[in-house]
Design an enzyme around this catalytic site. Structure first.
Site, PDB file in Angstrom:
ATOM      1  N   VAL A 240       0.837  -1.198   0.000  1.00 57.74           N
ATOM      2  CA  VAL A 240       0.000   0.000   0.000  1.00 57.74           C
ATOM      3  C   VAL A 240       0.875   1.252   0.000  1.00 57.74           C
ATOM      4  CG1 VAL A 240      -1.798   1.285   1.226  1.00 57.74           C
ATOM      5  CG2 VAL A 240      -1.872  -1.216   1.142  1.00 57.74           C
ATOM      6  N   GLU A 258       5.890   4.887   6.450  1.00 52.00           N
ATOM      7  CA  GLU A 258       6.463   3.854   7.312  1.00 52.00           C
ATOM      8  C   GLU A 258       5.795   2.547   6.913  1.00 52.00           C
ATOM      9  OE1 GLU A 258       8.938   4.018   9.294  1.00 52.00           O
ATOM     10  OE2 GLU A 258       9.202   6.193   9.338  1.00 52.00           O
ATOM     11  N   CYS A 292       5.576  -3.424  13.893  1.00 51.57           N
ATOM     12  CA  CYS A 292       6.548  -3.236  12.816  1.00 51.57           C
ATOM     13  C   CYS A 292       7.975  -3.366  13.338  1.00 51.57           C
ATOM     14  CB  CYS A 292       6.345  -1.884  12.146  1.00 51.57           C
ATOM     15  SG  CYS A 292       6.549  -0.471  13.245  1.00 51.57           S
ATOM     16  N   GLN A 339      -6.101 -12.057   9.770  1.00 55.36           N
ATOM     17  CA  GLN A 339      -4.736 -12.096  10.276  1.00 55.36           C
ATOM     18  C   GLN A 339      -4.422 -13.468  10.855  1.00 55.36           C
ATOM     19  OE1 GLN A 339      -2.412  -9.562   9.917  1.00 55.36           O
ATOM     20  NE2 GLN A 339      -1.021 -11.172  10.588  1.00 55.36           N
ATOM     21  N   GLU A 391       7.292  -9.972   5.581  1.00 57.53           N
ATOM     22  CA  GLU A 391       6.722  -9.603   6.874  1.00 57.53           C
ATOM     23  C   GLU A 391       5.514 -10.480   7.176  1.00 57.53           C
ATOM     24  OE1 GLU A 391       6.098  -5.518   9.245  1.00 57.53           O
ATOM     25  OE2 GLU A 391       4.995  -5.620   7.368  1.00 57.53           O
TER      26      GLU A 391
END
Length: 489
Positions: A240, A258, A292, A339, A391
């Site tokens: 994104v 970020e 993160c 998730q 990630e």
């Protein structure tokens, strides 16, 4: 101004949008449920239309001009008042945050407290806005270098820190005289709405702050592609983030990104293993690994590898996973069904690709219906495995065995990301070398990779960050523009 609780839909309170100093209905609504107990409805939240995004931006352009002319002491007082109320209500708001996101109550309360500290810090920065001067190379000419507000700032925040990440953007934006159009992650609207309700009661020009809730696809895209904003600050995924960069570049809108990470913690030959285990445990698994800054790669030298793994498994055996508000719970659930499904898919994929599951990784059943899973630890992994390249954003850590500290640093840097990195060592020489060689924006020595301060810069390198740093005094690089003034008396 209408009261925020006055909006209703089908006899159910719908928490409204906040545009141009007014609480307004959206074109639809969503239901927000507790991931620890899916029968618990946190609330119903309005969804903005694309037209309302435009209305918020128009209001912000007008309100910003008035806010920028507001006296410094008044602006200071507004930010202090917001910070004071957040801290005073941290127990209440921390519980709300834990209900909607799934982090433990202690983590929720801590996040709200930190959010208050951000407002206090940037309130002080309001009074520290001192410009520069210089002598000209031409006789009789003086030069002033001043900073002015960038204008209207679009803010898009993620779901993992629903209040703190938003606040570390909103507070400096307001401190430096900008107006805000804020779109929170649609998964966690309750925290954003509660923050907005506090801000809405402050003495600020209408339009200075606006809340637009809605999907990233429609409302987020409308915000990032608008030519009428002056800057866009985004925290979220790399995929994104690239779309944000492309959209803002088309209109030459300043952007700050970020994005993803694949952080590593090195455990060196001389490491205190008890310290290393706690750093790995807190870095990799706190917040259900949904950070993160999480250290998902544990790079351990072969001399201490077996002992470290044994100690870490024993530590994981002590973990209590459950309802985020339950006493004694170490980790709450994944944030939502998607998730959790992603986490479990990674567990399966990693095993098929040769990683050995040494602990956990299974879905857990509890007294309430929620998205619970046991924290997972993989061993016998290599740095080229997909689970060590991409990630994951869950309570999953992988141990990578290396020969020595030199190889460990090489492996640490062998990634497309570069947010945080840590090392556990008693050697000053090795710590110094690590700080110099680590290709990340933040480095930690004898600390977990997750955990940063609010008064110093935060950000990464490579695909983790783009644009000026966040937090501390460095935030002014993004939220202000420089004007150079030449004066001949």
């Amino acid at each position: 101004m209408s009261h925020p609780d006055s909006q209703s839909h089908s006899r159910t309170q719908v928490h409204a949008l906040f545009i141009n100093g007014q609480w307004v209905e959206g074109e639809s609504q969503i239901e927000n449920r507790n991931p620890s107990d899916t029968s618990d409805v946190v609330g119903h939240y309005a969804q903005a239309s694309v037209a309302q995004v435009g209305e918020a931006i128009t209001a912000a352009r007008k309100g910003q001009k008035e806010w920028a002319k507001t006296g410094l002491e008044h602006r200071y007082g507004v930010l202090m008042a917001i910070g004071d109320e957040l801290i005073a209500r941290k127990a209440e708001l921390g519980e709300l945050l834990a209900r909607e996101e799934g982090k433990t109550l202690a983590e929720g309360v801590g996040e709200v407290h930190r959010s208050g500290q951000f407002f206090h810090y940037y309130a002080a920065e309001v009074l520290r806005q001192i410009d520069e001067r210089a002598d000209s190379v031409r006789p009789g000419v003086e030069v002033d270098i001043r900073r002015e507000p960038v204008g209207v700032v679009g803010i898009i925040s993620p779901w993992n820190f629903p209040m703190a990440t938003a606040v570390w953007k909103i507070a400096p934006a307001l401190a430096f005289g900008n107006a805000v159009v804020f779109k929170p992650a649609n998964l966690v609207p309750a925290s954003a709405w509660a923050l907005t309700e506090i801000i809405s009661r402050q003495d600020m020009p209408a339009g200075t702050y606006n809340l637009i809730m809605g999907s990233g696809g429609a409302i987020g895209d409308s915000l990032i592609s608008s030519p009428d904003i002056h800057a866009l600050s985004f925290t979220g995924s790399l995929e994104v983030g690239r779309r944000v960069a492309a959209a803002t570049a088309a209109n030459l809108v300043k952007c700050q990104l970020e994005m993803g990470s694949k952080n590593a913690l090195i455990v060196a030959d001389d490491a205190d293993l008890d310290l290393a285990v706690e750093a790995a445990f807190n870095g990799a698994y706190s917040g259900t690994g949904q950070k993160c800054t999480a250290s998902s790669r544990l790079i351990v030298t072969e001399k201490v590898h077996d002992a470290f793994v044994e100690k870490l498994i024993k530590r994981l055996e002590q973990v209590k996973v459950g309802h985020a508000l339950e006493d004694g719970v170490s980790f709450g659930p994944a944030a939502d069904a998607r998730q959790l499904e992603s986490n479990l898919a990674w567990i399966d994929r990693a095993q098929k690709e040769g990683a050995k599951l040494a602990f956990g990784g299974e879905r857990l059943q509890r007294d309430t219906e929620g998205y619970f899973m046991a924290p997972a630890l993989f061993v016998d992994t290599t740095n080229d495995m997909p689970i060590n390249r991409e990630e994951v954003f869950g309570p999953i850590a992988c141990v990578i065995k290396v020969a020595d500290a030199n190889e460990a640093i090489e492996v640490l840097n062998d990634t497309h990301f570069g947010l945080t990195a840590g090392i556990i060592t008693d050697s000053l020489a090795l710590a110094t070398e690590f700080k110099a060689r680590a290709e990340t924006g933040c480095v930690m020595v004898n600390l977990a990779t997750a955990g940063t301060d609010y008064h110093v810069p935060f950000g990464g390198r490579k695909n983790s960050s783009f644009g000026p740093r966040e937090q501390g005094r460095y935030a002014r690089e993004f939220y202000t523009v420089v004007k150079t003034c030449y004066v001949k008396a």
